[in-house]
Motif scaffolding. Structure first.
Motif, PDB file in Angstrom:
ATOM      1  N   UNK A 168       0.791  -1.193   0.045  1.00 15.97           N
ATOM      2  CA  UNK A 168      -0.054   0.060  -0.091  1.00 15.97           C
ATOM      3  C   UNK A 168       0.697   1.348  -0.186  1.00 15.97           C
ATOM      4  N   UNK A 169       2.068   1.434   0.737  1.00 11.20           N
ATOM      5  CA  UNK A 169       2.818   2.358   0.786  1.00 11.20           C
ATOM      6  C   UNK A 169       3.390   2.665  -0.543  1.00 11.20           C
ATOM      7  N   UNK A 170       4.066   1.697  -1.073  1.00 13.74           N
ATOM      8  CA  UNK A 170       4.532   1.932  -2.428  1.00 13.74           C
ATOM      9  C   UNK A 170       3.505   2.328  -3.319  1.00 13.74           C
ATOM     10  N   UNK A 171       2.078   1.836  -3.568  1.00 13.61           N
ATOM     11  CA  UNK A 171       1.309   2.275  -4.355  1.00 13.61           C
ATOM     12  C   UNK A 171       0.731   3.517  -4.087  1.00 13.61           C
ATOM     13  N   UNK A 172       0.858   4.061  -2.793  1.00 12.73           N
ATOM     14  CA  UNK A 172       0.544   5.760  -2.293  1.00 12.73           C
ATOM     15  C   UNK A 172       1.724   6.392  -2.716  1.00 12.73           C
ATOM     16  N   UNK A 173       2.744   5.966  -3.203  1.00 10.73           N
ATOM     17  CA  UNK A 173       4.122   6.914  -3.279  1.00 10.73           C
ATOM     18  C   UNK A 173       3.672   7.532  -4.647  1.00 10.73           C
ATOM     19  N   UNK A 182      17.523   2.407   0.811  1.00  9.35           N
ATOM     20  CA  UNK A 182      16.038   2.469   1.397  1.00  9.35           C
ATOM     21  C   UNK A 182      15.422   1.652   0.548  1.00  9.35           C
ATOM     22  N   UNK A 183      15.300   1.495  -0.734  1.00  4.50           N
ATOM     23  CA  UNK A 183      14.885   0.664  -1.515  1.00  4.50           C
ATOM     24  C   UNK A 183      14.998  -0.640  -1.688  1.00  4.50           C
ATOM     25  N   UNK A 184      16.327  -0.966  -1.647  1.00  4.75           N
ATOM     26  CA  UNK A 184      16.911  -2.351  -1.267  1.00  4.75           C
ATOM     27  C   UNK A 184      16.430  -2.779  -0.005  1.00  4.75           C
ATOM     28  N   UNK A 185      16.393  -2.196   0.926  1.00  2.92           N
ATOM     29  CA  UNK A 185      15.947  -2.429   2.224  1.00  2.92           C
ATOM     30  C   UNK A 185      14.276  -2.744   2.299  1.00  2.92           C
ATOM     31  N   UNK A 186      13.806  -2.048   1.629  1.00  4.48           N
ATOM     32  CA  UNK A 186      12.343  -2.013   1.537  1.00  4.48           C
ATOM     33  C   UNK A 186      12.036  -3.428   1.098  1.00  4.48           C
ATOM     34  N   UNK A 187      12.555  -3.690  -0.280  1.00  5.79           N
ATOM     35  CA  UNK A 187      12.189  -5.027  -0.997  1.00  5.79           C
ATOM     36  C   UNK A 187      12.768  -6.267  -0.315  1.00  5.79           C
ATOM     37  N   UNK A 188      13.738  -6.034   0.368  1.00  8.20           N
ATOM     38  CA  UNK A 188      14.202  -7.183   1.474  1.00  8.20           C
ATOM     39  C   UNK A 188      13.043  -7.465   2.618  1.00  8.20           C
ATOM     40  N   UNK A 189      12.753  -6.405   3.178  1.00  8.96           N
ATOM     41  CA  UNK A 189      11.635  -6.368   4.172  1.00  8.96           C
ATOM     42  C   UNK A 189      10.313  -7.128   3.527  1.00  8.96           C
ATOM     43  N   UNK A 190       9.987  -6.735   2.463  1.00  5.41           N
ATOM     44  CA  UNK A 190       8.727  -7.358   1.661  1.00  5.41           C
ATOM     45  C   UNK A 190       8.969  -8.837   1.863  1.00  5.41           C
TER      46      UNK A 190
END
Length: 162
Positions: free
Chosen positions: A32-37, A60-68
């Motif tokens: 949802x956060x990625x969609x809201x961007x 930040x983006x690599x960490x977000x993808x790893x977190x997902x």
């Protein structure tokens, strides 16, 4: 003959349910956060407090993808562990290792954000949150690496017949 299947212990049910809940909620929130961007230019007031320099960082983006990816692993592993599947326990422990490494990256990102927005971020609550997440993660790894829990998963796994 009776069913020899062992049921999961209460601890496994509780931890697995928590991992399913955390994994599914966080996975959906990241999506949802990625969609809201996509709306950041349409609704500028809503995004006035975004840390733009942090969001433009590739780390930040690599960490977000790893977190997902980790959250999806927790969801899948939690479901598998309710059935005492050994592969699910292994997936959880592996994803926890990845999560620990990613956690240090996230802490660095949060420190950078706190430095960038120190007047708006409550540092005390960030530290409390970090301590809570580390304590929860260590307790999950400790629980699922305990010999009694490993034995429950091993007893449920059937040997391969040749």
């Amino acid at each position: 003959m009776g069913d020899r299947r062992k049921k999961a212990s209460k601890g496994i049910i509780i931890f697995s349910s928590i991992l399913i809940l955390i994994g599914s909620v966080n996975f959906v929130l990241i999506i949802v956060s990625l969609f809201l961007l996509n709306f950041q230019y349409d609704v500028p007031g809503m995004f006035a407090f975004m840390p733009h320099s942090t969001m433009s960082s590739s780390l930040f983006w690599v960490s977000t993808i790893i977190g997902m990816f980790v959250m999806l692993c927790w969801l899948i592993a939690g479901i598998g562990m309710l059935s005492l599947k050994e592969w699910a326990r292994q997936v959880l422990l592996t994803s926890m290792g990845i999560y620990f490494l990613n956690m240090f990256v996230n802490i660095a990102i949060v420190i950078f954000m706190a430095y960038e927005y120190s007047d708006r971020l409550p540092i005390f609550w960030l530290v409390i949150g970090i301590v809570f997440v580390i304590a929860f993660s260590v307790s999950v790894v400790h629980f699922f690496a305990h010999p009694n829990i490993i034995e429950q998963f091993k007893k449920h796994t059937r040997p391969v017949r040749r």
